[in-house]
Structures are given as structure tokens and as C-alpha cells.
Design an enzyme around this catalytic site. Sequence first.
Site, short mmCIF file in Angstrom:
data_model
loop_
_atom_site.label_atom_id
_atom_site.label_comp_id
_atom_site.label_asym_id
_atom_site.label_seq_id
_atom_site.Cartn_x
_atom_site.Cartn_y
_atom_site.Cartn_z
N HIS A 218 37.49 34.61 41.63
CA HIS A 218 37.75 35.96 41.12
C HIS A 218 36.63 36.44 40.21
O HIS A 218 36.12 37.55 40.37
CB HIS A 218 39.09 36.00 40.39
CG HIS A 218 39.49 37.37 39.94
ND1 HIS A 218 38.96 37.98 38.82
CD2 HIS A 218 40.37 38.26 40.46
CE1 HIS A 218 39.50 39.19 38.69
NE2 HIS A 218 40.36 39.38 39.67
N ASP A 219 36.26 35.62 39.23
CA ASP A 219 35.21 36.02 38.28
C ASP A 219 33.86 35.43 38.66
O ASP A 219 32.90 35.54 37.90
CB ASP A 219 35.58 35.54 36.87
CG ASP A 219 36.78 36.30 36.31
OD1 ASP A 219 37.21 37.29 36.95
OD2 ASP A 219 37.29 35.89 35.25
N THR A 220 33.80 34.76 39.81
CA THR A 220 32.56 34.10 40.22
C THR A 220 32.20 34.53 41.64
O THR A 220 31.90 35.69 41.86
CB THR A 220 32.73 32.56 40.10
OG1 THR A 220 33.93 32.17 40.78
CG2 THR A 220 32.80 32.13 38.64
#
Length: 405
Positions: A218-220
Site C-alpha cells: 500500500h505505502d510501497t
Amino acid sequence: MLNSAALLLAAATAVSGAAISASVEYTATQTASIAVAAATAKTSSPTSNVKGKAFDRLAIIWLENTDFTLAANDPNLAYLATKGIKLTNNFGVTHPSEPNYAAAIGGDYFGMNNDNLNFINNNISTVIDLLEGAGISWGEYQEDMPYSGFEGFSYLNQETQANDYVRKHNPAILYDHNTKSLDRLSQIKNLTMFYEDLAAGTLPQWMFITPNMTSDGHDTSVTVAGAWTRNFVEPLLTDERFMQNTLVLITFDENASYSIQNQVLGILLGDAVPSELVGTSDDNFYNHYSEIATVQANWGLPTLGRWDVGANVYQMVASKTGDSLRTYNADNLAKHFYNLSYDGVFNSAPYFPVYPKPNLCLEHNGREVAKSVYSTWAGNKNPSYYLDTIEVNDGLNPPYLYGFK
Ligand SMILES: *[C@@H]1O[C@H](CO)[C@@H](O)[C@H](O)[C@H]1NC(C)=O
Ligand SMILES: *[C@@H]1O[C@H](CO)[C@@H](O)[C@H](O)[C@H]1NC(C)=O
Ligand SMILES: *[C@@H]1O[C@H](CO)[C@@H](O)[C@H](O)[C@H]1NC(C)=O
Ligand SMILES: *[C@@H]1O[C@H](CO)[C@@H](O)[C@H](O)[C@H]1NC(C)=O
Ligand SMILES: CC(=O)N[C@H]1CO[C@H](CO)[C@@H](O)[C@@H]1O
């Protein structure tokens, strides 16, 4: 993600109102109160051994926001696909994340088109009710959830303040019917508990695993998600404590590009996959409702009377349960992008905020609507839109009365 301070405040009041038998300790958001709560929170790991027709254990792992092609070309996910069956026609049901997670256990997203602090009414059943009804153990493993049953909106990494655990990726916690039960809260655990349960021989027969916001991509990126997943799954493939006629599903909540059809990668693997199917593809149409239908077919469970009823059962399971696979009409599929939610209770601007009634008349391959669902809803006058079909509605093709404005 709409996690404003206002929403968190809403959390504090709304959660304590909803959590009937669970103490307010489960709703703590301050670091110090979380530490106190973690010390006393109940954790449990019920086990069972109910034989299934195609597998005895199912582990569902969800990664985040990646288009099919990108995921299929990730070297680690491509490697894992060679160990099992690649699902090449598998779909999310809408955007954004939370409604997909809700749908994967409840058979609908009830109009949800946001990642808000949504509480799905106590009278809505999920696959967890069906599993418990048959004595089949279940559990969730949410990486970096601070303690079992934590109901907060999110939990940051305490050292780096990075996004870590989020409620919107935890399907069981979205449903009041689960959070009002202390026993159920105690089975919604973190990934540390997965390894404890693995070592103790207390893994459940159905489990849903959500990596943290770094690990799931998600954040990567899908590169990080693929590496995390291979690192997590590969040792388990030869671990006899895990592989006990076990089926693993690796998939994604949604595609990243909203303007194209919401196709996501799916990989089935584990020792329940027949050896002649290892390294093959399955081109049948599936979506997140197949995750419920497959469980129902495998263990002969009744249904929720929602979109679960008509969903295709994974072919390797269907070939043992006698379920026939349906083809999605190509002209109709071309009109469905599954990129937008139809209206309903959890829409950000609801026009018709009504919980649809399950379709109590549906029966599919001998599977009827669960008695508990039937007795709850039989006298209810709400409209119903569920049919025995794989061609479910989306926001561009909404059900009658639930049109998106
Ligand atoms: C995981 O949950 C257990 C049980 O509530 C808790 O004791 C433990 O501290 C948690 N682990 C992590 C890494 O947060
Ligand atoms: C997420 O988990 C991984 C291990 O799986 C860890 O390395 C990483 O630091 C965690 N992310 C955060 C934000 O804590
Ligand atoms: C869904 O896809 C259609 C077709 O590409 C597009 O017109 C529409 O804007 C998309 N909706 C969203 C919310 O992205
Ligand atoms: C379930 O709760 C919702 C929200 O309060 C209500 O609209 C619906 O009629 C209820 N259904 C039943 C069967 O009680
Ligand atoms: C950008 C991208 O690759 N998006 C994918 C989303 O899913 C569709 C299939 O429905 C693919 O064609 C796209 O490649």
C-alpha cells in the site's frame, strides 16, 4: 483514506456504543492505554478438524492496489504462481479498499465507497457465522495490530510513526456482529500470534492474513509486497505444521487504475492443490465473492443469501464439489468496470441508505440460505437485489433503487 481527527473522535464515541460485551479497553487509541489494554486483552486460538471436500484449511492473504499485469510480472509473485494455480480472470468488486475487504466476508459492500470508520450492523452475517455454525475454527492475522481485538482506526509504528496497521484492511472488525463478541475479538490477532499458533499447533481452519501497510504494497510497491509474500509463504510450503491439506489464496483488494476493469492477480497454492494442476492457470471468472462461495462449497455450508450465492467456486474445488462454473456474458462484462460502488448505507452521500434484504429464496448446488440469516430477515420488508449470478452489479450498472448519483 479519510482519517481526519474528526473521524478519530467519532471512533471514540461510536465504538464504545457499539461494543456491547467488549470492554472499552478495546477502543483505546492512546499509546499508554494501548499498552495497558494489550497486557489484558484476551487472545484465543480455537481449533477444529472438519474435513473439506477439496481442502481442510484455507489461508487468504491480501495485498494492496496493484494492477493484474504488474502483479503477475513481479518476479516473486510469478515464482509463487509456478508453485500453484494462477487465476487470470479474477476481479475486485469496487474501489477503494475497505468495501472490498467488507465484501470478501459479508457478500456485499452495502454501498460503501470510502475507507471511513464504518460499522456494519449487528444483523448482518458473514462467512464467520457460517464457519462457526459448522464448528470450523477461524482466525485473522493482521500484521502489527497492537493486540487481539483492537478496534481502533489505525496503529502507527511507534518508532517511525509510519502507517502500519489499519482497520480498513481488517474485514472481521468492520462487522458489529463480530466486535460485540469478546470471543470473536480474541480471534482477531496479529502476525506474532500466527507464529505462536503455528508453533503450538493451534492454527484455525480458515484464516485471513493482512500484512502491514509497508508489507502489503500500500505505502510501497508490488516489489515490496511480492518480496514480503514470498518470504512469508515459501517456508510454509514445506512446513508440515502449516501444510495439512491447506489451500492458500494470495490476491489483491483492487486494481490501481480506476479507469480500467478492476482485475487483480490471484494465486492458489498449498498441498491441497492437486499435483497435476501445479504451474497451470485457471481462466474462469472469479471475484471476491468466490472466496466465500468456495468455502461454502468445500465444507457444505449454507449461504448468506447475498452475492456469495452465485459466485464461481475455484475450479480445483468445484471439480470435487460438483459446482458448475459459469461464463460471464462478454458483452455484459465489457460494461462492468467494478471501479465504482453502487449506492447504499455506507455511501458517502447516500440517496437510498437501506440495508438490502438477503434473497432468502436462493438455492445453489443444494446450498440454501443459512437458517440464522433466514430467521433474522424473514419478516423484513427491505428490498433485495441479489440473484444467483456471477454478473453482479457495480456503480455503472447499479441495482434498482440503489443507483449512483
Ligand atoms: C500481538 O498481540 C499479542 C496478543 O494481544 C500482544 O501480546 C503482542 O504484544 C502483539 N505483538 C505485537 C508485535 O504487537
Ligand atoms: C511492517 O512489517 C515489516 C515486517 O514484515 C517490517 O519490516 C516493517 O517495519 C513494518 N512496517 C512498519 C511501518 O512498521
Ligand atoms: C470507471 O471506468 C469508466 C470506464 O473507463 C470511467 O468512465 C469511470 O470514470 C470510472 N470511474 C471511476 C470512479 O474511476
Ligand atoms: C438491520 O438493521 C438495519 C439498520 O438498523 C435495519 O434497517 C434493518 O431493517 C435491520 N434488519 C432486520 C432484519 O432487522
Ligand atoms: C495499468 C494496468 O495495468 N491496469 C490493469 C488493470 O486491469 C486490467 C484488466 O481488467 C488490465 O488490462 C490493466 O493492465
